[in-house]
Design a protein around this motif. Sequence first.
Motif, PDB file in Angstrom:
ATOM      1  N   VAL A  44       0.868  -1.188   0.000  1.00 24.32           N
ATOM      2  CA  VAL A  44       0.000   0.000   0.000  1.00 24.32           C
ATOM      3  C   VAL A  44       0.901   1.233   0.000  1.00 24.32           C
ATOM      4  O   VAL A  44       1.782   1.365   0.862  1.00 24.32           O
ATOM      5  N   ILE A  45       0.690   2.117  -0.957  1.00 29.30           N
ATOM      6  CA  ILE A  45       1.491   3.344  -1.052  1.00 29.30           C
ATOM      7  C   ILE A  45       0.603   4.530  -0.687  1.00 29.30           C
ATOM      8  O   ILE A  45      -0.466   4.714  -1.272  1.00 29.30           O
ATOM      9  N   ALA A  46       1.062   5.349   0.269  1.00 31.32           N
ATOM     10  CA  ALA A  46       0.346   6.591   0.602  1.00 31.32           C
ATOM     11  C   ALA A  46       0.809   7.678  -0.362  1.00 31.32           C
ATOM     12  O   ALA A  46       2.007   7.909  -0.535  1.00 31.32           O
ATOM     13  N   SER A  47      -0.155   8.330  -1.002  1.00 28.19           N
ATOM     14  CA  SER A  47       0.128   9.397  -1.969  1.00 28.19           C
ATOM     15  C   SER A  47      -0.515  10.669  -1.421  1.00 28.19           C
ATOM     16  O   SER A  47      -1.716  10.874  -1.577  1.00 28.19           O
ATOM     17  N   CYS A  48       0.277  11.480  -0.718  1.00 25.20           N
ATOM     18  CA  CYS A  48      -0.264  12.609   0.057  1.00 25.20           C
ATOM     19  C   CYS A  48       0.269  13.921  -0.524  1.00 25.20           C
ATOM     20  O   CYS A  48       1.430  14.280  -0.318  1.00 25.20           O
ATOM     21  N   PHE A  49      -0.593  14.622  -1.258  1.00 22.00           N
ATOM     22  CA  PHE A  49      -0.186  15.849  -1.943  1.00 22.00           C
ATOM     23  C   PHE A  49      -0.816  17.041  -1.242  1.00 22.00           C
ATOM     24  O   PHE A  49      -2.006  17.300  -1.378  1.00 22.00           O
ATOM     25  N   PHE A  50       0.014  17.765  -0.473  1.00 23.60           N
ATOM     26  CA  PHE A  50      -0.409  18.960   0.250  1.00 23.60           C
ATOM     27  C   PHE A  50      -0.364  20.178  -0.668  1.00 23.60           C
ATOM     28  O   PHE A  50      -0.703  21.274  -0.251  1.00 23.60           O
ATOM     29  N   ASN A  94       3.238  10.320  10.909  1.00 18.69           N
ATOM     30  CA  ASN A  94       3.375   9.187  11.828  1.00 18.69           C
ATOM     31  C   ASN A  94       2.219   8.203  11.636  1.00 18.69           C
ATOM     32  O   ASN A  94       2.409   6.991  11.525  1.00 18.69           O
ATOM     33  N   VAL A  95       0.999   8.751  11.570  1.00 17.49           N
ATOM     34  CA  VAL A  95      -0.191   7.899  11.456  1.00 17.49           C
ATOM     35  C   VAL A  95      -0.287   7.280  10.058  1.00 17.49           C
ATOM     36  O   VAL A  95      -0.463   6.061   9.904  1.00 17.49           O
ATOM     37  N   ILE A  96      -0.136   8.107   9.017  1.00 21.90           N
ATOM     38  CA  ILE A  96      -0.312   7.586   7.641  1.00 21.90           C
ATOM     39  C   ILE A  96       0.770   6.545   7.340  1.00 21.90           C
ATOM     40  O   ILE A  96       0.525   5.548   6.661  1.00 21.90           O
ATOM     41  N   GLY A  97       1.970   6.759   7.896  1.00 20.98           N
ATOM     42  CA  GLY A  97       3.042   5.771   7.716  1.00 20.98           C
ATOM     43  C   GLY A  97       2.656   4.404   8.263  1.00 20.98           C
ATOM     44  O   GLY A  97       3.047   3.365   7.717  1.00 20.98           O
ATOM     45  N   SER A  98       1.852   4.397   9.332  1.00 20.78           N
ATOM     46  CA  SER A  98       1.457   3.107   9.926  1.00 20.78           C
ATOM     47  C   SER A  98       0.396   2.392   9.082  1.00 20.78           C
ATOM     48  O   SER A  98       0.108   1.223   9.326  1.00 20.78           O
ATOM     49  N   TYR A  99      -0.186   3.081   8.097  1.00 18.94           N
ATOM     50  CA  TYR A  99      -1.174   2.457   7.211  1.00 18.94           C
ATOM     51  C   TYR A  99      -0.550   1.994   5.889  1.00 18.94           C
ATOM     52  O   TYR A  99      -1.253   1.472   5.037  1.00 18.94           O
ATOM     53  N   SER A 100       0.734   2.292   5.679  1.00 17.28           N
ATOM     54  CA  SER A 100       1.278   2.137   4.327  1.00 17.28           C
ATOM     55  C   SER A 100       2.698   1.569   4.356  1.00 17.28           C
ATOM     56  O   SER A 100       3.343   1.508   5.408  1.00 17.28           O
ATOM     57  N   ASP A 101       3.181   1.191   3.160  1.00 20.41           N
ATOM     58  CA  ASP A 101       4.539   0.653   3.026  1.00 20.41           C
ATOM     59  C   ASP A 101       5.520   1.710   2.533  1.00 20.41           C
ATOM     60  O   ASP A 101       6.739   1.525   2.637  1.00 20.41           O
ATOM     61  N   ALA A 102       5.019   2.805   1.958  1.00 21.27           N
ATOM     62  CA  ALA A 102       5.864   3.934   1.542  1.00 21.27           C
ATOM     63  C   ALA A 102       4.985   5.178   1.502  1.00 21.27           C
ATOM     64  O   ALA A 102       3.762   5.076   1.301  1.00 21.27           O
ATOM     65  N   PHE A 103       5.610   6.339   1.711  1.00 21.05           N
ATOM     66  CA  PHE A 103       4.865   7.598   1.836  1.00 21.05           C
ATOM     67  C   PHE A 103       5.385   8.569   0.777  1.00 21.05           C
ATOM     68  O   PHE A 103       6.503   9.077   0.883  1.00 21.05           O
ATOM     69  N   VAL A 104       4.590   8.796  -0.265  1.00 19.38           N
ATOM     70  CA  VAL A 104       4.956   9.749  -1.318  1.00 19.38           C
ATOM     71  C   VAL A 104       4.266  11.061  -0.985  1.00 19.38           C
ATOM     72  O   VAL A 104       3.058  11.080  -0.713  1.00 19.38           O
ATOM     73  N   MET A 105       5.005  12.166  -0.996  1.00 16.79           N
ATOM     74  CA  MET A 105       4.387  13.442  -0.597  1.00 16.79           C
ATOM     75  C   MET A 105       4.894  14.626  -1.408  1.00 16.79           C
ATOM     76  O   MET A 105       6.009  14.636  -1.915  1.00 16.79           O
ATOM     77  N   ARG A 106       4.031  15.637  -1.541  1.00 21.99           N
ATOM     78  CA  ARG A 106       4.435  16.970  -2.021  1.00 21.99           C
ATOM     79  C   ARG A 106       3.928  17.960  -0.995  1.00 21.99           C
ATOM     80  O   ARG A 106       2.829  17.809  -0.449  1.00 21.99           O
ATOM     81  N   HIS A 107       4.746  19.013  -0.763  1.00 21.83           N
ATOM     82  CA  HIS A 107       4.379  20.000   0.260  1.00 21.83           C
ATOM     83  C   HIS A 107       4.918  21.371  -0.161  1.00 21.83           C
ATOM     84  O   HIS A 107       6.002  21.457  -0.748  1.00 21.83           O
ATOM     85  N   LEU A 301      12.578  -0.512  -6.388  1.00 22.48           N
ATOM     86  CA  LEU A 301      13.869  -0.610  -5.701  1.00 22.48           C
ATOM     87  C   LEU A 301      13.731  -0.332  -4.207  1.00 22.48           C
ATOM     88  O   LEU A 301      14.359  -0.994  -3.376  1.00 22.48           O
ATOM     89  N   VAL A 302      12.903   0.662  -3.851  1.00 25.18           N
ATOM     90  CA  VAL A 302      12.748   1.021  -2.430  1.00 25.18           C
ATOM     91  C   VAL A 302      12.007  -0.081  -1.659  1.00 25.18           C
ATOM     92  O   VAL A 302      12.264  -0.300  -0.480  1.00 25.18           O
ATOM     93  N   LEU A 303      11.120  -0.807  -2.353  1.00 25.08           N
ATOM     94  CA  LEU A 303      10.256  -1.771  -1.640  1.00 25.08           C
ATOM     95  C   LEU A 303      10.599  -3.236  -1.898  1.00 25.08           C
ATOM     96  O   LEU A 303       9.953  -4.118  -1.342  1.00 25.08           O
ATOM     97  N   THR A 304      11.589  -3.497  -2.730  1.00 25.15           N
ATOM     98  CA  THR A 304      11.938  -4.896  -3.051  1.00 25.15           C
ATOM     99  C   THR A 304      13.425  -5.104  -2.756  1.00 25.15           C
ATOM    100  O   THR A 304      14.279  -4.497  -3.399  1.00 25.15           O
TER     101      THR A 304
END
Length: 307
Positions: A44-50, A94-107, A301-304
């Motif tokens: 599961v990848i978190a895709s969080c675009f602020f 912290n919370v979203i990381g616990s739901y996912s295997d990687a955290f992609v973000m823009r801020h 590469l990051v997840l395998t």
Amino acid sequence: MTNPLFQKDIISIADLSRSELELIVTTAQSIKKKPRPTLLSGKVIASCFFEASTRTRLSFETAVYRLGGSVIGFDSGGNTSLAQKGETLADSVNVIGSYSDAFVMRHPQDGAARLASIHANVPVINGGDGANQHPTQTLLDLFSIYETQGTLEGLKIAMVGDLKYGRTVHSLTQALALFGCEFFFVAPEALQMPAYLCEELDSAGVSYQFSNELEAVLPQLDVLYMTRVQKERFDPTEYQHMKSQFVLSATMLHDVKPNFRILHPLPRVDEITTDVDATPYAYYFQQAENGVYARQALLALVLTEDL
Ligand code: CP
């Protein structure tokens, strides 16, 4: 053998070595030739675009789905507790990381991705932080340069437009400096490459020159990297003055080398006229497509561990 990017945060291009950059480019090339539809199965990848995005967010999400993974997340800050209730970025991550295997973000803030990486228990991938860095754009830019030139080594590259606030040119300059490239920085004086980056190039003995004559440098180039002047970072009068200074049109391409290619991270405003699109030199739409392959390579590469 564990690949060197396994479980690594991707925050700044300066965190990656030349051999790691080459590994991502060759992996992207391999995935482009032979799709890997189950590589991220169960992830599961978190895709969080602020901050707003079209290409980065959608190509990341396409990359995940085409590797067999799933996406959670939001666009443009969304209706999140951080946006609506004053939650800190640290707590959200912290919370979203616990739901996912990687955290992609823009801020929108410089340094936000680095801060997030301190608080996340999964790898954080920076999809752009303020005017600072856009490392995954650089990965697709390197892949696009490799696809069009057959090498990353010793090329002549002009960066044009807003070099002061343009995070894509900051990351790309740092990466290409590792490959002995020579730079032309074409920008209004007020938007020239930041001093800290020029000092880095000086320390590394990399050759660069400033210019305000776009047409004059074109015949020397292998790659022209155009960028837009970023409207959101200026007042309206200043923006009108800055944006019209360097515009590329098809009539300027009379004396370029056969391997010459034009890249642009997009979105384009009017710094490349649409008559350029039909020339054999325009590569910016293929470049945007390459974003899927470069981001597939990075996620894989990051997840395998033993890719
Ligand atoms: N190149 C780029 O970062 O585009 P988006 O802002 O649409 O993600």
